[in-house]
Design an enzyme around this catalytic site. Structure first.
Site, PDB file in Angstrom:
ATOM      1  CG  HIS A   6      -1.806   1.266   1.195  1.00 26.37           C
ATOM      2  ND1 HIS A   6      -2.993   1.342   0.493  1.00 26.37           N
ATOM      3  CD2 HIS A   6      -1.613   2.485   1.737  1.00 26.37           C
ATOM      4  CE1 HIS A   6      -3.498   2.565   0.636  1.00 26.37           C
ATOM      5  NE2 HIS A   6      -2.680   3.278   1.389  1.00 26.37           N
ATOM      6  CG  ASN A   9      -5.009  10.198 -12.983  1.00 30.14           C
ATOM      7  OD1 ASN A   9      -4.495  10.845 -13.890  1.00 30.14           O
ATOM      8  ND2 ASN A   9      -6.040   9.389 -13.180  1.00 30.14           N
ATOM      9  CG  HIS A  60      -3.331   0.852  -3.415  1.00 29.47           C
ATOM     10  ND1 HIS A  60      -3.311  -0.072  -2.374  1.00 29.47           N
ATOM     11  CD2 HIS A  60      -2.414   0.408  -4.310  1.00 29.47           C
ATOM     12  CE1 HIS A  60      -2.428  -1.021  -2.627  1.00 29.47           C
ATOM     13  NE2 HIS A  60      -1.873  -0.750  -3.809  1.00 29.47           N
ATOM     14  CG  HIS A  95      -4.396   3.530  -9.516  1.00 20.66           C
ATOM     15  ND1 HIS A  95      -4.620   4.187  -8.320  1.00 20.66           N
ATOM     16  CD2 HIS A  95      -5.094   4.207 -10.455  1.00 20.66           C
ATOM     17  CE1 HIS A  95      -5.433   5.214  -8.537  1.00 20.66           C
ATOM     18  NE2 HIS A  95      -5.720   5.252  -9.820  1.00 20.66           N
TER      19      HIS A  95
HETATM   20  P1  5GP Z   1      -7.910   7.361 -10.454  1.00 17.50           P
HETATM   21  O1  5GP Z   1      -8.938   8.369 -10.852  1.00 17.50           O
HETATM   22  O2  5GP Z   1      -7.775   7.255  -8.958  1.00 17.50           O
HETATM   23  O3  5GP Z   1      -6.591   7.542 -11.143  1.00 17.50           O
HETATM   24  O4  5GP Z   1      -8.431   5.967 -11.004  1.00 17.50           O
HETATM   25  C1  5GP Z   1      -9.182   5.079 -10.261  1.00 17.50           C
HETATM   26  C2  5GP Z   1      -9.710   4.052 -11.238  1.00 17.50           C
HETATM   27  O5  5GP Z   1     -10.228   2.970 -10.493  1.00 17.50           O
HETATM   28  C3  5GP Z   1     -10.853   4.571 -12.110  1.00 17.50           C
HETATM   29  O6  5GP Z   1     -10.478   4.436 -13.484  1.00 17.50           O
HETATM   30  C4  5GP Z   1     -12.029   3.688 -11.736  1.00 17.50           C
HETATM   31  O7  5GP Z   1     -12.845   3.356 -12.843  1.00 17.50           O
HETATM   32  C5  5GP Z   1     -11.360   2.465 -11.146  1.00 17.50           C
HETATM   33  N1  5GP Z   1     -12.157   1.784 -10.141  1.00 17.50           N
HETATM   34  C6  5GP Z   1     -12.848   2.358  -9.111  1.00 17.50           C
HETATM   35  N2  5GP Z   1     -13.447   1.427  -8.369  1.00 17.50           N
HETATM   36  C7  5GP Z   1     -13.139   0.226  -8.940  1.00 17.50           C
HETATM   37  C8  5GP Z   1     -13.479  -1.125  -8.610  1.00 17.50           C
HETATM   38  O8  5GP Z   1     -14.185  -1.429  -7.629  1.00 17.50           O
HETATM   39  N3  5GP Z   1     -12.980  -2.102  -9.422  1.00 17.50           N
HETATM   40  C9  5GP Z   1     -12.202  -1.819 -10.507  1.00 17.50           C
HETATM   41  N4  5GP Z   1     -11.765  -2.853 -11.236  1.00 17.50           N
HETATM   42  N5  5GP Z   1     -11.861  -0.556 -10.830  1.00 17.50           N
HETATM   43  C10 5GP Z   1     -12.325   0.444 -10.063  1.00 17.50           C
HETATM   44 ZN    ZN Z   2      -4.221   0.080  -0.500  1.00 15.41          ZN
END
Ligand code: 5GP
Ligand code: ZN
Length: 114
Positions: A45, A86, A97, A99
């Protein structure tokens, strides 16, 4: 810890896993922004890019080689792809977290900001 991606790592929340080893997990984004949209994450994490420590450098390097493996698996290694992280408020990071978004499967827009 109340972290969605840690729950996905622990299989408490289901996901469509594309790649997994002891340090890295890759799974399909639930709301794909492109025909191929995979999230590649460290199992450790780390809440954001800004929280990276010196000791994480090897892990981050490894994530990029995993991204190439994932790209081969989902069929975009030859056609090309984009990797996005991001971070913070202006970077619009929603899940705290670290990604890596792997996007492809079509010709992506030339601009990465609106
Ligand atoms: P961020 O905006 O934080 O860079 O991206 C988060 C990403 O996580 C988004 O593209 C969103 O669609 C994805 N996401 C959010 N919740 C879930 C989930 O429960 N499962 C999966 N597989 N993706 C998720
Ligand atoms: Zn985490």
């Amino acid at each position: 810890m109340d972290c969605l991606f840690c729950k996905i790592i622990n299989k408490e929340v289901p996901s469509d896993i594309v790649y997994e080893d002891d340090e890295v997990l890759a799974f399909k984004d639930i709301h794909p922004a492109a025909p191929v949209h995979v999230l590649v994450i460290p199992k450790k994490h780390i809440s954001a890019l800004t929280e990276l420590q010196k000791e994480d450098e090897a892990l981050i390097g490894k994530i990029y080689t995993c991204i190439n493996e994932v790209a081969k698996k989902v069929g975009v290694f030859e056609s090309g792809y984009r990797v996005i992280v991001n971070c913070g408020k202006d970077g619009c990071q929603e899940v705290k977290h670290l990604h890596f978004h792997l996007l492809g499967g079509k010709k992506l827009g030339e601009k990465i900001v609106e």
